[in-house]
Design a protein around this motif. Structure first.
Motif, PDB file in Angstrom:
ATOM      1  N   TYR A  31      20.439  94.779   3.747  1.00 26.06           N
ATOM      2  CA  TYR A  31      21.261  95.940   4.090  1.00 26.06           C
ATOM      3  C   TYR A  31      22.464  96.001   3.152  1.00 26.06           C
ATOM      4  O   TYR A  31      22.974  94.966   2.719  1.00 26.06           O
ATOM      5  N   PRO A  32      22.963  97.199   2.884  1.00 30.81           N
ATOM      6  CA  PRO A  32      24.257  97.298   2.201  1.00 30.81           C
ATOM      7  C   PRO A  32      25.363  96.933   3.181  1.00 30.81           C
ATOM      8  O   PRO A  32      25.197  97.041   4.408  1.00 30.81           O
ATOM      9  N   PHE A  33      26.485  96.492   2.637  1.00 32.51           N
ATOM     10  CA  PHE A  33      27.623  96.120   3.481  1.00 32.51           C
ATOM     11  C   PHE A  33      28.423  97.386   3.783  1.00 32.51           C
ATOM     12  O   PHE A  33      29.484  97.635   3.220  1.00 32.51           O
ATOM     13  N   ASP A  34      27.888  98.211   4.674  1.00 34.48           N
ATOM     14  CA  ASP A  34      28.514  99.497   4.958  1.00 34.48           C
ATOM     15  C   ASP A  34      28.198  99.928   6.385  1.00 34.48           C
ATOM     16  O   ASP A  34      27.801  99.103   7.224  1.00 34.48           O
ATOM     17  N   LYS A  35      28.325 101.223   6.679  1.00 28.51           N
ATOM     18  CA  LYS A  35      28.159 101.723   8.044  1.00 28.51           C
ATOM     19  C   LYS A  35      26.717 101.664   8.532  1.00 28.51           C
ATOM     20  O   LYS A  35      26.458 101.935   9.707  1.00 28.51           O
ATOM     21  N   THR A  36      25.795 101.294   7.655  1.00 31.70           N
ATOM     22  CA  THR A  36      24.413 101.089   8.091  1.00 31.70           C
ATOM     23  C   THR A  36      24.362 100.067   9.226  1.00 31.70           C
ATOM     24  O   THR A  36      23.518 100.169  10.133  1.00 31.70           O
ATOM     25  N   LEU A  37      25.257  99.111   9.192  1.00 32.55           N
ATOM     26  CA  LEU A  37      25.288  98.072  10.216  1.00 32.55           C
ATOM     27  C   LEU A  37      25.783  98.593  11.562  1.00 32.55           C
ATOM     28  O   LEU A  37      25.729  97.864  12.558  1.00 32.55           O
ATOM     29  N   ARG A  38      26.261  99.833  11.598  1.00 31.55           N
ATOM     30  CA  ARG A  38      26.717 100.440  12.855  1.00 31.55           C
ATOM     31  C   ARG A  38      25.682 101.408  13.427  1.00 31.55           C
ATOM     32  O   ARG A  38      25.944 102.079  14.416  1.00 31.55           O
ATOM     33  N   SER A  39      24.524 101.474  12.826  1.00 32.33           N
ATOM     34  CA  SER A  39      23.485 102.374  13.317  1.00 32.33           C
ATOM     35  C   SER A  39      22.952 101.879  14.658  1.00 32.33           C
ATOM     36  O   SER A  39      22.973 100.675  14.938  1.00 32.33           O
ATOM     37  N   PRO A  40      22.471 102.775  15.512  1.00 31.92           N
ATOM     38  CA  PRO A  40      21.913 102.331  16.798  1.00 31.92           C
ATOM     39  C   PRO A  40      20.788 101.313  16.628  1.00 31.92           C
ATOM     40  O   PRO A  40      20.671 100.384  17.436  1.00 31.92           O
ATOM     41  N   GLU A  41      19.984 101.478  15.584  1.00 30.42           N
ATOM     42  CA  GLU A  41      18.877 100.553  15.357  1.00 30.42           C
ATOM     43  C   GLU A  41      19.385  99.144  15.086  1.00 30.42           C
ATOM     44  O   GLU A  41      18.846  98.172  15.622  1.00 30.42           O
TER      45      GLU A  41
END
Length: 220
Positions: A31-41
């Motif tokens: 994963y990129p170190f960004d808001k992707t980690l805040r996704s519901p999934e």
């Protein structure tokens, strides 16, 4: 099936290195170190939106210390781990979790140097204090490693992996050179094939520099 959810040059490198040392089959999702980690999934895997997250045969795990303990119990209790009742169990747990003491200071400096992109957003005081706190941790490791090749007398273990990864991150903000036992121990760890396999691939680095000074240098 084992799947590690990983961001390069973050705490999840600790779990990646351990998996390589264990030699078990696993997949990695980067994963990129960004808001992707805040996704519901992703939050379904790690509710604080942080890496690592580990899918272990249908069971969702997060927190590096817990992942380390579970993986060692299942795959290397008497090798990389130290099972309950083992004479080195308490020391193993202590050093596995001491990694987070180092990592919290490295994380604070990562925020200052990487996440806060402009000098006026940063705190020179915080940067200097956190670098000094890393050096205090280095001092504790230097004392522990005096006369030892690894953190435990019984040899290389997941405690070395956990702390070694934390030192890998901390080295971007505080140098190991003044600590000869620590320096030599880290050289042994970084020569291991599993350590090298856990390093960031080309184009995936979080850090753009090999060393960050403890406070912003005024422009000349």
């Amino acid at each position: 099936m084992i799947t590690l959810h990983h961001c390069p040059q973050t705490r999840s490198m600790r779990s990646l290195w351990l998996l390589h040392e264990l030699g078990v089959p696993f997949d990695v999702q980067i994963y990129p170190f960004d808001k992707t980690l805040r996704s519901p999934e992703f939050l379904a895997r790690s509710p604080a939106g942080r890496v690592p997250a580990l899918d272990l045969h249908g069971e969702a795990l997060f927190e590096t210390g817990a992942i380390t303990e579970v993986l060692c119990e299942r795959y290397s209790a008497d090798g990389l781990g130290r099972p309950a009742g083992h004479p080195e169990r308490a020391a193993w747990l202590t050093w596995v979790h001491f990694a987070e003491t180092i990592s919290q200071h490295a994380a604070a400096l990562t925020q200052q140097h990487v996440a806060l992109r402009e000098d006026h957003m940063r705190s020179p005081i915080v940067m200097k204090l956190e670098a000094a706190r890393i050096e205090k941790c280095y001092g504790a490791l230097e004392a522990r490693l005096a006369g030892r090749s690894y953190l435990l007398d019984g040899g290389f273990s997941a405690a070395d992996i956990s702390v070694g990864q934390a030192v890998y991150m901390a080295r971007y903000f505080a140098r190991c050179d003044p600590y000869p036992a620590l320096r030599d121990w880290y050289a042994r760890l970084s020569a291991r094939p599993a350590f090298k396999a856990s390093l960031p691939e080309e184009g995936t680095r979080l850090f753009t520099e090999d060393f960050f000074v403890p406070w912003p240098i005024p422009a000349s």
